[in-house]
Design a protein around this motif. Structure first.
Motif, PDB file in Angstrom:
ATOM      1  N   ILE A  48     -14.380  10.255  -2.730  1.00 43.93           N
ATOM      2  CA  ILE A  48     -13.577  11.327  -2.155  1.00 43.93           C
ATOM      3  C   ILE A  48     -12.429  11.669  -3.105  1.00 43.93           C
ATOM      4  N   ALA A  49     -12.409  12.914  -3.576  1.00 44.95           N
ATOM      5  CA  ALA A  49     -11.323  13.474  -4.388  1.00 44.95           C
ATOM      6  C   ALA A  49     -11.222  12.881  -5.790  1.00 44.95           C
ATOM      7  N   SER A  50     -12.265  12.228  -6.273  1.00 41.34           N
ATOM      8  CA  SER A  50     -12.307  11.715  -7.661  1.00 41.34           C
ATOM      9  C   SER A  50     -11.173  10.741  -7.956  1.00 41.34           C
ATOM     10  N   LEU A  51     -10.720  10.016  -6.960  1.00 40.83           N
ATOM     11  CA  LEU A  51      -9.554   9.149  -7.151  1.00 40.83           C
ATOM     12  C   LEU A  51      -9.926   7.782  -7.718  1.00 40.83           C
ATOM     13  N   VAL A  52      -9.042   7.255  -8.544  1.00 35.85           N
ATOM     14  CA  VAL A  52      -9.145   5.891  -9.037  1.00 35.85           C
ATOM     15  C   VAL A  52      -7.934   5.129  -8.513  1.00 35.85           C
ATOM     16  N   PRO A  53      -8.139   4.020  -7.822  1.00 41.54           N
ATOM     17  CA  PRO A  53      -7.002   3.222  -7.353  1.00 41.54           C
ATOM     18  C   PRO A  53      -6.408   2.434  -8.511  1.00 41.54           C
ATOM     19  N   PRO A  54      -5.198   1.934  -8.373  1.00 37.46           N
ATOM     20  CA  PRO A  54      -4.642   1.081  -9.426  1.00 37.46           C
ATOM     21  C   PRO A  54      -5.377  -0.252  -9.492  1.00 37.46           C
ATOM     22  N   TYR A  55      -5.272  -0.909 -10.618  1.00 35.42           N
ATOM     23  CA  TYR A  55      -5.893  -2.222 -10.839  1.00 35.42           C
ATOM     24  C   TYR A  55      -5.341  -3.214  -9.826  1.00 35.42           C
ATOM     25  N   GLU A  56      -6.232  -3.815  -9.031  1.00 34.16           N
ATOM     26  CA  GLU A  56      -5.797  -4.724  -7.969  1.00 34.16           C
ATOM     27  C   GLU A  56      -6.878  -5.772  -7.707  1.00 34.16           C
ATOM     28  N   PRO A  57      -6.927  -6.821  -8.525  1.00 36.74           N
ATOM     29  CA  PRO A  57      -7.952  -7.857  -8.355  1.00 36.74           C
ATOM     30  C   PRO A  57      -7.589  -8.824  -7.232  1.00 36.74           C
ATOM     31  N   ASP A  58      -7.778  -8.358  -5.990  1.00 35.95           N
ATOM     32  CA  ASP A  58      -7.343  -9.140  -4.830  1.00 35.95           C
ATOM     33  C   ASP A  58      -8.492  -9.833  -4.108  1.00 35.95           C
ATOM     34  N   TRP A  79      -7.656   6.026   1.895  1.00 33.92           N
ATOM     35  CA  TRP A  79      -8.025   6.337   0.514  1.00 33.92           C
ATOM     36  C   TRP A  79      -7.076   7.381  -0.066  1.00 33.92           C
ATOM     37  N   MET A  80      -6.704   8.372   0.746  1.00 31.12           N
ATOM     38  CA  MET A  80      -5.811   9.421   0.271  1.00 31.12           C
ATOM     39  C   MET A  80      -4.370   8.935   0.130  1.00 31.12           C
ATOM     40  N   ASP A  81      -4.077   7.749   0.659  1.00 32.79           N
ATOM     41  CA  ASP A  81      -2.749   7.166   0.426  1.00 32.79           C
ATOM     42  C   ASP A  81      -2.482   6.983  -1.068  1.00 32.79           C
ATOM     43  N   ALA A 125      -2.376  15.971  10.484  1.00 32.25           N
ATOM     44  CA  ALA A 125      -3.637  15.219  10.542  1.00 32.25           C
ATOM     45  C   ALA A 125      -3.403  13.826  11.120  1.00 32.25           C
ATOM     46  N   PRO A 126      -3.071  13.745  12.405  1.00 34.15           N
ATOM     47  CA  PRO A 126      -2.803  12.433  13.013  1.00 34.15           C
ATOM     48  C   PRO A 126      -3.985  11.475  12.940  1.00 34.15           C
ATOM     49  N   ASP A 127      -5.211  12.004  12.985  1.00 35.59           N
ATOM     50  CA  ASP A 127      -6.388  11.132  12.909  1.00 35.59           C
ATOM     51  C   ASP A 127      -6.443  10.411  11.567  1.00 35.59           C
ATOM     52  N   LEU A 128      -6.041  11.097  10.495  1.00 35.13           N
ATOM     53  CA  LEU A 128      -6.070  10.483   9.173  1.00 35.13           C
ATOM     54  C   LEU A 128      -4.957   9.459   8.994  1.00 35.13           C
ATOM     55  N   GLU A 129      -3.944   9.519   9.826  1.00 35.21           N
ATOM     56  CA  GLU A 129      -2.841   8.565   9.743  1.00 35.21           C
ATOM     57  C   GLU A 129      -3.194   7.229  10.393  1.00 35.21           C
ATOM     58  N   GLU A 130      -4.260   7.225  11.204  1.00 33.01           N
ATOM     59  CA  GLU A 130      -4.667   5.991  11.854  1.00 33.01           C
ATOM     60  C   GLU A 130      -5.103   4.957  10.817  1.00 33.01           C
ATOM     61  N   LYS A 131      -4.769   3.703  11.072  1.00 37.79           N
ATOM     62  CA  LYS A 131      -5.163   2.637  10.146  1.00 37.79           C
ATOM     63  C   LYS A 131      -6.676   2.535  10.012  1.00 37.79           C
ATOM     64  N   SER A 132      -7.392   2.982  11.032  1.00 40.37           N
ATOM     65  CA  SER A 132      -8.844   2.895  11.027  1.00 40.37           C
ATOM     66  C   SER A 132      -9.516   3.998  10.208  1.00 40.37           C
ATOM     67  N   SER A 133      -8.738   4.951   9.693  1.00 40.17           N
ATOM     68  CA  SER A 133      -9.311   6.058   8.928  1.00 40.17           C
ATOM     69  C   SER A 133      -9.509   5.649   7.474  1.00 40.17           C
ATOM     70  N   ILE A 157      -8.452  16.470  -0.807  1.00 46.04           N
ATOM     71  CA  ILE A 157      -7.101  16.890  -1.187  1.00 46.04           C
ATOM     72  C   ILE A 157      -6.434  17.637  -0.036  1.00 46.04           C
ATOM     73  N   GLN A 158      -7.197  18.495   0.628  1.00 47.26           N
ATOM     74  CA  GLN A 158      -6.631  19.222   1.770  1.00 47.26           C
ATOM     75  C   GLN A 158      -6.247  18.253   2.878  1.00 47.26           C
ATOM     76  N   GLY A 159      -7.041  17.206   3.047  1.00 44.24           N
ATOM     77  CA  GLY A 159      -6.699  16.191   4.035  1.00 44.24           C
ATOM     78  C   GLY A 159      -5.389  15.506   3.700  1.00 44.24           C
ATOM     79  N   CYS A 160      -5.155  15.255   2.427  1.00 45.90           N
ATOM     80  CA  CYS A 160      -3.892  14.652   1.997  1.00 45.90           C
ATOM     81  C   CYS A 160      -2.722  15.578   2.298  1.00 45.90           C
ATOM     82  N   ILE A 161      -2.917  16.869   2.004  1.00 48.74           N
ATOM     83  CA  ILE A 161      -1.875  17.851   2.311  1.00 48.74           C
ATOM     84  C   ILE A 161      -1.593  17.881   3.809  1.00 48.74           C
ATOM     85  N   ASP A 162      -2.646  17.900   4.606  1.00 50.98           N
ATOM     86  CA  ASP A 162      -2.479  17.928   6.063  1.00 50.98           C
ATOM     87  C   ASP A 162      -1.722  16.687   6.546  1.00 50.98           C
TER      88      ASP A 162
END
Length: 216
Positions: free
Chosen positions: A71-81, A138-140, A125-133, A114-119
């Motif tokens: 989704i949105a061509s994103l790469v997260p930061p390096y996080e070997p957890d 991902w858009m965080d 976009a309260p549904d996207l703010e849920e921890k279960s989304s 990207i539009q979801g991030c803007i919303d």
């Protein structure tokens, strides 16, 4: 597993059409690919959007591009957890196992992620703010960049600006991976940021010299 069903008929027909034409006419090429393994020169990190046809955009044949889509061509930061990280795993495989020479991040117009991030950032976009989304979490990755485009009043221009910011976020995050950082510094790997307008068929590349995207 009782839930898995046979393929829809139209996909079965398309497969048989390909097998009888595209494969039949290029059997030796496919067999060579199977025997010799893959040796792509570039990795492309693209959006899942079905309208973004990466291979067609670059006129690439099988075996030429190692493509990872999310989704949105994103790469997260390096996080070997110890948790599973699909995008990070794909990046690691392409760079350390396949030794690609280029990693390309490809953003695009009209991106729903990207539009979801803007919303979300605008409180719409309260549904996207849920921890279960999964989408929201991902858009965080991109949310901290929203203030850079928040003052833009035109929704289309704002969306395009954030689409391009997402490419830059991914490029910066790629450099947090030690195996990428060392290869870039050693001249063994180059990173590239691109954005394509689906409707126009145009392609823009980010130039670090002036920190701007320019049409190719």
């Amino acid at each position: 597993m009782d839930q898995a069903k046979p393929l829809p008929g139209y996909l079965v027909q398309r497969y048989h059409g390909w097998k009888a034409t595209g494969y039949q006419e290029n059997q030796s090429w496919y067999k060579q690919l199977a025997r010799g393994g893959q040796h792509p020169r570039a990795m492309v990190i693209s959006c899942c959007d079905s309208r973004v046809h990466v291979s067609a955009l670059f006129g690439a044949d099988q075996g030429e591009l190692f493509i990872h889509r999310n989704i949105a061509s994103l790469v997260p930061p390096y996080e070997p957890d110890g948790d599973p990280h699909g995008t990070s795993a794909a990046v690691e495989y392409a760079v350390t196992m396949l030794n690609v020479a280029h990693v390309i991040v490809l953003g695009h117009s009209g991106c729903g992620g990207i539009q979801g991030c803007i919303d979300m950032c605008q409180g719409n976009a309260p549904d996207l703010e849920e921890k279960s989304s999964f989408i929201g979490r991902w858009m965080d990755i991109l949310k901290p960049s929203y203030p850079l485009v928040a003052a833009e009043n035109d929704p289309e221009i704002q969306a395009q600006a954030l689409e391009k910011q997402s490419v830059l976020v991914s490029l910066r995050n790629l450099m947090t991976f030690p195996f990428i950082n060392s290869r870039v510094d050693g001249g063994l790997l180059t990173l590239h940021g691109l954005w394509t307008d689906i409707g126009e068929g145009s392609l823009e590349v980010f130039h670090s010299k002036d920190q701007a995207f320019h049409a190719i």
